[in-house]
Design an enzyme around this catalytic site. Structure first.
Site, mmCIF file in Angstrom:
data_model
loop_
_atom_site.group_PDB
_atom_site.id
_atom_site.type_symbol
_atom_site.label_atom_id
_atom_site.label_comp_id
_atom_site.label_asym_id
_atom_site.label_seq_id
_atom_site.Cartn_x
_atom_site.Cartn_y
_atom_site.Cartn_z
ATOM 1 C CG HIS A 139 40.901 26.880 71.620
ATOM 2 N ND1 HIS A 139 40.762 26.502 73.150
ATOM 3 C CD2 HIS A 139 42.237 27.482 71.548
ATOM 4 C CE1 HIS A 139 41.714 26.874 73.870
ATOM 5 N NE2 HIS A 139 42.707 27.231 72.750
ATOM 6 C CG ASP A 164 38.081 25.060 74.134
ATOM 7 O OD1 ASP A 164 38.120 24.386 73.092
ATOM 8 O OD2 ASP A 164 38.744 25.779 74.711
ATOM 9 C CB SER A 167 45.223 25.773 74.534
ATOM 10 O OG SER A 167 44.544 27.112 74.897
HETATM 11 N N1 ARG Z 1 43.911 29.847 74.471
HETATM 12 C C1 ARG Z 1 45.282 29.601 74.723
HETATM 13 C C2 ARG Z 1 45.938 28.530 73.781
HETATM 14 O O1 ARG Z 1 45.393 28.517 72.770
HETATM 15 C C3 ARG Z 1 45.589 29.547 76.144
HETATM 16 C C4 ARG Z 1 45.202 30.494 76.909
HETATM 17 C C5 ARG Z 1 45.533 30.306 78.216
HETATM 18 N N2 ARG Z 1 45.533 31.891 78.741
HETATM 19 C C6 ARG Z 1 45.916 31.935 80.059
HETATM 20 N N3 ARG Z 1 45.889 33.069 80.667
HETATM 21 N N4 ARG Z 1 45.500 30.942 81.146
HETATM 22 O O2 ARG Z 1 47.275 28.150 74.080
#
Ligand code: ARG
Length: 702
Positions: free
Chosen positions: A494, A547, A652
């Site tokens: 992503h 992912d 992420s």
């Molecule tokens: N989807 C988020 C990103 O693009 C990462 C989120 C991780 N969140 C979490 N509470 N562990 O950076």
């Protein structure tokens, strides 16, 4: 040519006074007549004819008619015939006259090729009716051979005289030949040329002296490369004249001629014995004259091959065959000992042989044997090579490869030594390591992490403690990643694909090797390609299944303290609930008054959460919130029920690293969560163990 004569004649007529035409060739015959014959001749005449015929002929003069007034001693009128000064006849009268002197029918023969006729008349009898004379003459060949020899010079020809028209030839009896004087004959010797390797020669009639002078030439001419030895027999006798310097070969001799040397004459009563000529061509001239007696000589000759100098020895090589002497056409060859190569004139040669030539010289000089050189050992990427023994890269030198520890280790784990072999290759001394390769060491930072925590609620990671950490920016948005190989970054799908659109290489920047964002941003690395997991399908940011993604870098990484890959999960790797992993990233942090972007790398230790428990918590969250993604078996959760410590936006794609007792391995990829650090929910991570096959396959194929 008739016109030439014509022109001269015309000129003569027109000039009336000019020189006479050149004298005509002597006639072979002709006619002479008294003036006005057959009319009576006039008184007071005085006329002369000078007749001539070619050299070697006589003149035969025949009177066909002679009628001259007869008088005593032909005193009044007469025809006088002279050969030079010599009077051959003085004629007058007629055939039947009592007085005078008539030649009759006998022709007159001149001793040589000239004859002078003088006709004269006086005035004593003006009334006479005598007609004069007419005579024919012709040339008659002189027979020189039957001429009496002059006392002093001996016979014209010593053996056979052959008369020819106008001259004569000398010839010789069988077994003799004419000398260059064209008069005398000598015994011919049938000398000729001897080309056989052995032979027997002797003087004519040996050991009996021949009756006449001899002049014999013998030529011994054998193939070049051979040398003639003359072995004179003891019975040797050639007349010599004693002088103060010893016997002088004045009249009789045997002359020995060898190319490029002064000819030598031998004579006397002592055999020259063995004569080594050192030449393949020898001329023998045997000369005697008509006086004195030489019993002659005989000899056997033989030949032997020219000798070449001993070739000598070759260091670190062998000359074969070994002989006591080397003769014309002998070959030798040279081989080098194992580990040495043949060299001539600085050039390597495959083989060497040389022949003893007819000049007594080897056609090539001996080569040298130089030690074999394997050349520089192949360089080893991320490693090096050192000499264990021997000089440079020569035969039997041993080198050892090593990898740049502790970041690389030798594939196979053993020491890699190579020896320079006779075939000029470096050969491994170990059957396993045929080509040394340095493989990166993974998951072993040189600096340990302090045992204190928090990203979201985390701590600053000191330099070199998480060397696989990657900061990504994709169109300016932060993400994380981890180095897994020298060209490969593992991240979350992503991060690279949003709303179904995959980021182009140009929008992706990769930073690694540091903890300070400002410093890192100064030197981006570029992606050459990205690989999103084929089953990832998340256009609405609600489905984080699969992912996972890979970025291939344009440039290869060299590992060191600040950049090191994290290990991929072992085949039997498992996620044990409550086991702590290290999550790290440059994502958002909790400032106390809201979220902030971090300027330095943060990390936090979080335990693996039981999958059932995580399901339960996520389902609860779904009741409170919309758009909570589904938790699948390709994910696991990590975190604490009380919250406060978590990954967050910007982390992420980053690592959830698990320690197996020796190394860190990539257990998870930061994927999603419900808020950050909230109580009762956990962060979701891509379960890397499910993708090891896809990762390896993708890296292998690209
Ligand atoms: N989807 C988020 C990103 O693009 C990462 C989120 C991780 N969140 C979490 N509470 N562990 O950076």
């Amino acid at each position: 040519m008739w016109w030439t004569t014509c022109i001269i004649w015309v000129l003569c007529v027109s000039l009336s006074e000019c020189r006479r035409l050149p004298e005509e060739k002597p006639q072979m015959h002709g006619e002479v007549q008294s003036p006005s014959y057959p009319q009576p001749y006039a008184p007071n005449l005085q006329e002369q004819w000078d007749l001539s015929v070619p050299e070697g002929y006589q003149i035969n003069l025949t009177f066909t008619h002679l009628d001259i007034e007869a008088s005593a001693d032909c005193h009044n009128d007469s025809l006088t015939v002279l050969y030079d000064e010599k009077l051959l006849g003085k004629f007058c009268g007629h055939e039947n006259s009592a007085e005078g002197h008539h030649p009759g029918n006998q022709p007159i023969l001149s001793p040589g090729n000239r004859l002078t006729l003088i006709f004269q008349s006086d005035d004593s009898n003006p009334e006479r009716q005598n007609l004069g004379f007419t005579a024919q003459y012709q040339a008659i060949d002189i027979d020189e051979c039957s001429a009496q020899p002059a006392e002093s010079s001996g016979p014209l020809c010593s053996q056979i005289c052959l008369n020819t028209l106008g001259s004569y030839l000398c010839s010789c009896q069988h077994g003799y030949e004419l000398r260059s004087d064209q008069r005398t004959c000598v015994l011919s010797c049938n000398g000729g040329t001897f080309s056989e390797p052995e032979g027997h020669l002797f003087s004519p009639g040996y050991p009996t002296p021949p009756p006449h002078a001899v002049s014999c030439q013998y030529v011994i001419s054998v193939e070049s490369g051979f040398m003639v030895s003359l072995n004179f027999s003891d019975n040797f006798h050639i007349e010599s004249v004693d002088s103060e310097q010893g016997p002088d070969c004045l009249h009789h001799w045997l002359q020995i001629t060898i190319a490029d040397r002064e000819p030598v004459k031998v004579c006397g009563g002592t055999s020259p014995g063995l004569v080594e000529t050192n030449s393949n061509i020898v001329k023998l001239d045997y000369h005697t004259d008509d006086y004195g007696q030489s019993r002659g000589w005989s000899l056997d000759y033989n030949t032997h091959r020219v000798k070449c100098p001993l070739p000598g020895a070759v260091v670190n090589g062998r000359v074969t065959p070994i002989l006591t002497e080397y003769l014309y056409r002998d070959y030798i060859s040279v081989r080098c000992d194992v580990g040495y190569k043949l060299m001539t004139d600085g050039q390597e040669i495959n083989s060497f042989s040389t022949m003893c030539q007819n000049t007594g010289q080897w056609h090539l000089p001996l080569p040298e044997c130089h030690i074999i050189d394997c050349g520089e050992p192949e360089p080893l990427q991320n490693g090096g090579v050192t000499f264990l023994s021997g000089i440079e890269n020569q035969y039997l030198s041993v080198v050892q490869y090593h990898c740049n520890e502790p970041f690389y280790s030798l594939l196979g784990g053993l020491t890699a030594t190579f020896t320079c072999e006779a075939d000029r290759r470096w050969r491994s001394n170990n059957e396993i390591v045929l080509h040394p390769t340095c493989i990166p060491v993974c998951g072993k930072p040189v600096e340990p992490l302090p045992h204190v925590q928090r990203i979201f609620g985390g701590y600053d990671a000191p330099e070199n403690t998480i060397p696989w950490q990657v900061l990504l920016t994709v169109s300016g948005d932060r993400g994380g990643g981890m180095v897994i190989a020298d060209r490969w970054i593992l991240t979350a799908a992503h991060v690279l694909q949003q709303k179904g659109i995959t980021a182009t290489n140009a929008t992706i920047e990769v930073y690694l090797g540091g903890i300070d964002v400002h410093l890192l941003l100064k030197s981006p690395m570029r992606a050459s390609s990205v690989y999103i997991h084929p089953d990832y399908n998340n256009p609405n940011s609600i489905d984080y299944n699969h992912d996972i993604a890979l970025i291939k870098l344009q440039d290869q990484l060299t590992f060191g303290p600040s950049v090191m890959p994290i290990c991929l999960p072992a085949e039997d790797a498992t996620y044990i609930t409550n086991t702590a992993g290290v999550v790290s990233g440059f994502g958002q942090i909790d400032s106390g008054q809201g979220r902030l972007s971090t300027n330095t790398l943060k990390f936090v230790e979080l335990p693996v959460v039981d999958q059932e428990r995580c399901h339960t918590s996520m389902n609860e969250a779904k009741t409170r919130r919309s758009n909570v993604p589904d938790l699948t078996d390709n994910m696991f959760c990590a975190g604490r029920p009380e919250g406060g410590k978590d990954s967050c936006q910007g982390d992420s794609g980053g690592p959830f690293a698990l320690w197996n007792g020796k190394q860190y391995w990539a257990g998870g990829i930061v994927s999603w969560g419900v808020g950050c650090g909230l109580k009762g929910v956990y962060g979701a991570y891509t379960k890397v163990t499910n993708y090891v096959g896809w990762i390896n396959k993708t890296m292998h194929e690209n």
